[in-house]
Design an enzyme around this catalytic site. Structure first.
Site, short mmCIF file in Angstrom:
data_model
loop_
_atom_site.label_atom_id
_atom_site.label_comp_id
_atom_site.label_asym_id
_atom_site.label_seq_id
_atom_site.Cartn_x
_atom_site.Cartn_y
_atom_site.Cartn_z
N SER A 51 5.25 1.83 -0.80
CA SER A 51 6.58 2.44 -0.79
C SER A 51 7.49 1.63 0.12
O SER A 51 7.03 0.79 0.90
CB SER A 51 6.48 3.87 -0.27
OG SER A 51 6.25 3.84 1.13
N LYS A 52 8.77 1.93 0.01
CA LYS A 52 9.74 1.25 0.85
C LYS A 52 9.41 1.48 2.33
O LYS A 52 9.55 0.60 3.15
CB LYS A 52 11.15 1.76 0.53
CG LYS A 52 12.23 1.05 1.29
CD LYS A 52 13.58 1.55 0.93
CE LYS A 52 14.22 2.45 1.95
NZ LYS A 52 14.07 2.17 3.35
N ARG A 53 8.95 2.69 2.61
CA ARG A 53 8.59 3.01 4.00
C ARG A 53 7.49 2.09 4.54
O ARG A 53 7.50 1.73 5.70
CB ARG A 53 8.14 4.47 4.12
CG ARG A 53 9.29 5.44 4.31
CD ARG A 53 8.80 6.82 4.71
NE ARG A 53 7.77 7.30 3.80
CZ ARG A 53 8.02 7.86 2.61
NH1 ARG A 53 9.26 7.97 2.20
NH2 ARG A 53 7.04 8.28 1.84
#
Ligand code: GLU
Length: 506
Positions: free
Chosen positions: A262-264
């Site tokens: 994910s972007k996180r």
């Protein structure tokens, strides 16, 4: 589905923000398949969820595809025979299909308000609108025909939901996964048409794939659970014969393999997940992308091409053209592919090595301009050819090659001083006039001359080569010393020896 069917594939992102590298890989695999089969590659913007629409995201997608060289044959900006290519512009077309499904008994009107559904969710955290409870909820299946009619006439807001059959199995053959089966009892009655008249993704995707004559759907594995809904809709709308072939691409996993990337994860581990920088129009926050981090498009595309696919050999470096030639659905893996940022950097390094000095020139000139250096293009190109295999990113050019443009500001004196001597000073003082009169200023001749001079002095090659490098470079790095000598030129080399002798002392 007939085998002569024209290949038409689509990349169908929702314009909700930056494009995740998984999205670009989906675009790439669609593109490869289209090019390989002389088919069409279509960009369709799926913007029916107005609450998630983000201004600028569509332009970003266009730019991203252009950067990667994945130019669509049909798209919202380019147009085409099967438009509109923006789902929201097709809004009036969807309702008739929703109505057709209701009339056929495959869908129903649901009058439950958002508050009522919220209440249900509070009562049952795992609430699903499905065959189990639909008769207890407020819809045209549970209400009488008259009640339903009255509600519709009174203008009460309603959604249209698919009526998923009970005790059936939906099966299909996925091009990557083989036979896949879904128990319909586990599939909920998804909304097809929202209260605002907009279709949901599920209805729109089927209607659009049909309208655009899509032959194959390559999309991420996260859409696999939606496949039974789509397959039921293809059948219920009477289009079973023209249903596309399905291929659900393996997930791109976090570096440790634990779940979807994910972007996180990128923020947490310090690497980009988006293709290009994305600035959120609301918060103004910018998320770094591969492009701005210094990745070459060729490297980025190559890295994505082998994320979940290989050609069956050890080969890892592929240009886009080679990918078009070699891509095969049979070699797409079912298992998720771990993202490895170090490997991504390796691809960039390899692609810089494979690029000509000339092609890297524009970016390198920017790096130089940033350091207020203006140099002749021919010279920059030659320097690039000498040092490009040391670069992971073009930005590293300054760290690896600044000495080709400016004299060293400091010297690694710790490496020189302890063993420096008057004899060494004398050696270099004697070299100066010879260099000044040197007629054939080329690396091999310079090297032969310099090594002969060391031998004549009775000292060892190693004792003088390292200080010579430090005189020219400032530190113990850089390409072959005589390549540096040749490139710097006579005057500059002499000037640097003189300056360094002062610094090194007697
Ligand atoms: N709009 C969906 C997405 O954002 C498309 C999924 C599909 O390809 O069916 O990825």
């Amino acid at each position: 589905m007939s085998s002569e069917r024209k290949v038409r594939v689509r990349f169908a992102p929702s314009p909700t923000g930056g494009l995740h590298l998984g999205g670009v890989r989906t675009a790439l695999f669609n593109f490869l398949y289209a090019r390989q089969h002389q088919g069409d590659f279509i960009l369709r913007v799926e913007d029916t969820d107005q609450t998630r629409f983000v201004p600028g995201a569509e332009e970003y997608i266009n730019e991203c595809l252009a950067w990667c060289g994945l130019t669509p044959d049909e798209s919202p900006s380019k147009g085409g025979k099967y438009g509109p290519y923006r789902q929201s512009e097709r809004k009036p077309a969807y309702r008739q299909y929703a109505e057709q499904l209701v009339a056929g008994g495959y869908a129903y009107y649901a009058f439950d308000t958002a508050a009522e559904l919220e209440e249900q969710r509070k009562l049952q955290p795992n609430f699903r609108y499905s065959h189990e409870n639909r008769l207890q909820l407020r819809n045209s299946l549970s209400l009488s025909e008259t009640e339903t009619q009255q509600l519709l006439e009174s203008g009460a807001p309603y959604t249209v939901r698919i009526k998923v059959p009970t005790d059936e199995t939906v099966t299909f053959t996925d091009m990557i996964r083989g036979k896949v089966a879904f128990d319909t009892n586990l599939v909920d009655d998804k909304v097809l048409l929202k209260a605002d008249g907009m279709p949901t993704y599920h209805l729109a995707v089927v209607v659009d794939d049909k309208a655009m004559e899509i032959s194959h759907v390559f999309r991420g594995e996260e859409w696999l659970p939606s496949a039974p809904i789509h397959i039921l809709l293809w059948e219920y709308l009477g289009w079973g014969d023209s249903m596309p072939a399905w291929a659900h691409l393996p997930l791109i996993l976090k570096p440790d393999g634990n779940g979807k990337l994910s972007k996180r994860d990128g923020d947490r581990l310090g690497f980009p997940v988006y293709a290009m920088n994305w600035t959120d129009p609301k918060s103004g926050d910018t998320t770094k992308g591969f492009r701005e981090m210094g990745f070459m498009a060729a490297a980025f595309v190559n890295m994505l091409g082998v994320l979940g696919w290989n050609d069956g050999t050890e080969q890892e470096l592929f240009s886009l053209d080679e990918l078009i030639q070699k891509f095969s659905v049979d070699r797409i893996s079912k298992a998720g592919a771990k993202f490895d940022f170090e490997k991504a950097k390796w691809f960039n390094h390899e692609w810089i090595k494979r690029s000509s000095g000339e092609s890297l020139l524009p970016q390198v000139k920017e790096v130089l301009a940033h350091h207020q250096v203006d140099a002749e293009e021919g010279y920059i190109g030659r320097v690039l050819d000498a040092i490009k295999e040391r670069l992971t990113f073009v930005e590293d050019f300054w760290a690896q090659a600044s000495f080709f443009f400016v004299q060293p500001a400091e010297y690694d004196l710790n490496a020189v001083k302890p063993k420096w001597s008057a004899e060494k000073t004398a050696f270099f003082e004697n070299i100066i006039p010879s260099f000044e009169n040197f007629s054939n200023w080329e690396a091999p001749a310079l090297e032969a001359f310099f090594k002969d001079a060391i031998q004549a002095s009775g000292m060892k090659i190693g004792e003088l080569m390292m200080p010579f490098r430090i005189m020219l470079v400032g530190g113990k790095f850089g390409p072959d010393v005589f390549q540096i000598v040749e490139l710097l030129g006579q005057q500059e080399v002499v000037a640097r020896i003189r300056k360094a002798l002062v610094e090194f002392g007697a």
